[in-house]
Design an enzyme around this catalytic site. Structure first.
Site, PDB file in Angstrom:
ATOM      1  N   TRP A  46     -53.835  42.527 -65.508  1.00  0.00           N
ATOM      2  CA  TRP A  46     -53.054  40.709 -65.302  1.00  0.00           C
ATOM      3  C   TRP A  46     -54.102  39.318 -65.928  1.00  0.00           C
ATOM      4  CZ3 TRP A  46     -48.026  39.181 -65.170  1.00  0.00           C
ATOM      5  CH2 TRP A  46     -47.694  38.147 -64.759  1.00  0.00           C
ATOM      6  N   ASN A  48     -53.170  35.438 -65.934  1.00  0.00           N
ATOM      7  CA  ASN A  48     -51.613  34.077 -65.960  1.00  0.00           C
ATOM      8  C   ASN A  48     -52.918  32.766 -66.096  1.00  0.00           C
ATOM      9  OD1 ASN A  48     -51.979  34.305 -62.641  1.00  0.00           O
ATOM     10  ND2 ASN A  48     -50.983  32.547 -62.822  1.00  0.00           N
ATOM     11  N   ASP A  49     -52.558  31.693 -65.652  1.00  0.00           N
ATOM     12  CA  ASP A  49     -53.594  30.522 -65.963  1.00  0.00           C
ATOM     13  C   ASP A  49     -54.721  30.349 -66.809  1.00  0.00           C
ATOM     14  OD1 ASP A  49     -50.599  29.880 -64.058  1.00  0.00           O
ATOM     15  OD2 ASP A  49     -51.619  28.890 -62.967  1.00  0.00           O
ATOM     16  N   GLN A  65     -57.169  33.375 -64.001  1.00  0.00           N
ATOM     17  CA  GLN A  65     -56.202  33.803 -62.900  1.00  0.00           C
ATOM     18  C   GLN A  65     -55.903  35.011 -63.570  1.00  0.00           C
ATOM     19  OE1 GLN A  65     -54.660  31.995 -60.141  1.00  0.00           O
ATOM     20  NE2 GLN A  65     -55.952  31.717 -60.648  1.00  0.00           N
ATOM     21  N   TRP A  73     -48.850  40.370 -61.418  1.00  0.00           N
ATOM     22  CA  TRP A  73     -49.850  38.891 -60.679  1.00  0.00           C
ATOM     23  C   TRP A  73     -49.997  39.211 -59.428  1.00  0.00           C
ATOM     24  CZ3 TRP A  73     -48.782  36.644 -56.222  1.00  0.00           C
ATOM     25  CH2 TRP A  73     -49.636  35.741 -56.333  1.00  0.00           C
ATOM     26  N   SER A 106     -55.456  28.377 -59.097  1.00  0.00           N
ATOM     27  CA  SER A 106     -55.933  27.860 -60.393  1.00  0.00           C
ATOM     28  C   SER A 106     -56.050  26.568 -60.185  1.00  0.00           C
ATOM     29  CB  SER A 106     -54.349  26.880 -61.260  1.00  0.00           C
ATOM     30  OG  SER A 106     -54.200  28.610 -61.986  1.00  0.00           O
ATOM     31  N   ASP A 172     -53.825  23.799 -57.848  1.00  0.00           N
ATOM     32  CA  ASP A 172     -54.606  22.853 -58.732  1.00  0.00           C
ATOM     33  C   ASP A 172     -55.251  22.270 -58.887  1.00  0.00           C
ATOM     34  OD1 ASP A 172     -52.563  25.992 -58.867  1.00  0.00           O
ATOM     35  OD2 ASP A 172     -50.613  24.899 -59.724  1.00  0.00           O
ATOM     36  N   GLU A 219     -46.826  21.703 -60.666  1.00  0.00           N
ATOM     37  CA  GLU A 219     -47.645  22.929 -60.499  1.00  0.00           C
ATOM     38  C   GLU A 219     -48.926  22.324 -61.601  1.00  0.00           C
ATOM     39  OE1 GLU A 219     -46.409  26.197 -61.668  1.00  0.00           O
ATOM     40  OE2 GLU A 219     -46.290  27.132 -59.344  1.00  0.00           O
TER      41      GLU A 219
HETATM   42  C1  FRU Z   1     -48.928  28.496 -62.355  1.00  0.00           C
HETATM   43  C2  FRU Z   1     -49.705  28.639 -60.703  1.00  0.00           C
HETATM   44  C3  FRU Z   1     -51.148  27.799 -59.956  1.00  0.00           C
HETATM   45  C4  FRU Z   1     -51.068  28.822 -58.925  1.00  0.00           C
HETATM   46  C5  FRU Z   1     -51.467  30.197 -59.765  1.00  0.00           C
HETATM   47  C6  FRU Z   1     -51.568  31.324 -59.335  1.00  0.00           C
HETATM   48  O1  FRU Z   1     -49.084  29.938 -62.551  1.00  0.00           O
HETATM   49  O2  FRU Z   1     -48.645  29.030 -60.089  1.00  0.00           O
HETATM   50  O3  FRU Z   1     -50.012  26.748 -59.945  1.00  0.00           O
HETATM   51  O4  FRU Z   1     -52.157  28.332 -58.029  1.00  0.00           O
HETATM   52  O5  FRU Z   1     -50.686  30.309 -60.644  1.00  0.00           O
HETATM   53  O6  FRU Z   1     -51.701  32.739 -59.570  1.00  0.00           O
END
Ligand code: FRU
Length: 469
Positions: A46, A48-49, A65, A73, A106, A172, A219
């Site tokens: 996985w 993400n950010d 991430q 996740w 993040s 973040d 975020e």
């Molecule tokens: C945005 C978020 C951030 C957080 C991260 C956790 O996608 O929710 O706010 O830090 O992903 O994975």
């Protein structure tokens, strides 16, 4: 840990100064049927950010991430990749692991060139990462890690957290240098639609400046200044929220004053958690943004989720006011292959100019003189785009934005990958980002005119090579 598989073939690349760039598994693979070919994905599991985007000594660092255990996740680590051109990425070992303060959510990265933090220990400038320790026993706080070896290894700061918990899952941190006040500034998401700004001279102790409301957004903040219409004397500050939407205003190092916005940044369905690179060399001077193409699905794949293709941002003036525009970084040209092009062709109802296109990866750049056409239709790998000049409506994959023709014309650019489509209209005035699952069989392309004819001033379909080979 997935990067140290015993069967992995170690390899090393060198940078211009002969130093080891990357040690990693051989970049073979990356060719599964749903694997994007020029959008970043984690080799496995996985993401993400995008996090910690920073340029240092000829390399772009992309942290992510990342859950290294599963394609879902989960406990967040900071994965890591580097590139010398924003196109070809090499995955490096994980940069940050969870610890007793929590998992690593993040945040951002900077280069501390003047060693204001005092964390420098060798010849290289330290790279500092700011991240949120969350999902631990304690409430979320902001932490620091640093590297004195060009981002190859990171040490967590011994007195973490640098900013204790304030409220909810505050998170973040995006840190920038504010030259006029010679201070570091941190933008932080607090809760709901509230962000906060802090300042620091040493990157370790932070003073609250003020709170900021961003209607409809939460975020992943970002904050930067850009010239308007390329005029270095006319500049605006941009405060970006989690979905890429933004406020325009002024910032004196203490207070962000909103002048307009929120403005929408993307009309598609898969664009989130944007961040821009710090420390891009002055002679380059670009503001380059990456984002997570949140929400794509990749059934049966060893990876999950992809990043967008990096874009260059600019502020331009339109009748409605100043807006942020976004186009793919020019380095995409390094993937260019065979090109098919048309000039000054009139498309009448019942014909399909793109019948002969069969490739799966394209950079498409087109300009249309709309004439009397009621609807201009494009289909790119089966994904429908439609433009109706009379009402000024551009629809991509079912999402619509208002876009009046300029002098009777429309410009469209599209990046087509195996499982994503990014459409940039009128030099990035309106952008749509989508993930899709390709239909079985040969990719389908169409360009047709309905209720009138359209003049194709120019149309270039450039096939792209995979960035993984
Ligand atoms: C945005 C978020 C951030 C957080 C991260 C956790 O996608 O929710 O706010 O830090 O992903 O994975």
């Amino acid at each position: 840990m997935f990067l140290s598989s015993a069967t992995a073939v170690a390899w090393a690349a060198e940078d211009a100064r002969g130093r080891s760039l990357v040690q990693n598994e051989q970049p073979s693979g990356y060719d599964e049927p749903l694997r994007p070919q020029f959008h970043f994905t984690a080799k496995k599991n996985w993401l993400n950010d995008p996090n910690g985007l920073v340029s240092y000594d000829g390399e772009y660092h992309l942290f992510l991430q990342h859950n290294p255990e599963k394609p879902d996740w989960g406990p967040m680590h900071w994965g890591h990749a580097v590139s010398t051109d924003l196109v070809h990425w090499k995955e490096l070992p994980i940069a940050l692991y969870p610890d007793e303060l929590g998992t690593c959510w993040s945040g951002s990265g900077i280069v501390d060139r003047a060693n204001t933090s005092g964390l420098k220990s060798g010849d290289e400038d330290p790279i500092l990462l700011f991240y949120t320790a969350a999902a631990g026993e304690k409430p979320a706080s902001q932490c620091l890690a640093y590297s004195n070896d060009r981002g190859r290894t990171f040490t967590k700061y011994s007195a973490n957290p640098i900013l204790p918990h304030i409220v909810a899952t505050n998170r973040d941190p995006k840190v920038i240098w504010h030259e006029p006040t010679k201070r570091w500034v941190m933008a932080l998401f607090k809760d709901g639609n509230t962000y906060a700004l802090f300042s620091s001279t040493d990157l370790k102790s932070w003073t609250h400046l003020h709170d900021l409301e961003f209607p409809g957004c939460g975020e992943c903040p970002d904050l930067f200044e850009l010239p308007v219409d390329d005029n270095p004397k006319h500049r605006k500050w941009v405060f970006v929220g989690g979905d890429g939407s933004y406020l325009l205003g002024s910032f004196d190092g203490k207070e962000f004053n909103r002048e307009s916005g929120p403005h929408r940044a993307d009309y598609g369905t898969n664009y989130y958690a944007t961040q821009t690179f710090s420390n891009i060399p002055e002679r380059d001077g670009r503001r380059i943004q990456m984002a997570w193409m949140r929400g794509g699905t990749y059934p049966g794949m060893p990876f999950n989720q992809q990043m967008n293709f990096p874009t260059e941002l600019s502020l331009r003036t339109f009748p409605a006011g100043i807006r942020l525009c976004r186009v793919p970084v020019r380095e995409i040209a390094s993937l260019y292959g065979k090109e098919q092009s048309w000039k000054n062709e009139t498309v009448t109802p019942g014909t399909n100019l793109l019948e002969g296109l069969k490739g799966e990866l394209y950079d498409i750049q087109a300009e249309f003189d709309l004439g009397d056409v009621e609807e201009l239709r494009l289909e790119l790998r089966g994904q429908a785009i439609s433009y109706r000049p009379a009402g000024g409506k551009l629809t991509c994959v079912g999402q619509t934005c208002d876009l009046k023709p300029i002098d009777g014309r429309l410009k469209l650019r599209a990046l087509v990958d195996r499982t994503s489509l990014e459409v940039y209209a009128d030099d990035g005035r309106a952008v749509f980002s989508f993930c899709f699952l390709p239909a079985a069989g040969e990719p389908r392309y169409e360009l047709s005119a309905h209720g009138g004819s359209v003049k194709v001033v120019s149309f270039r379909a450039v096939e792209l090579k995979s960035s993984w080979r």
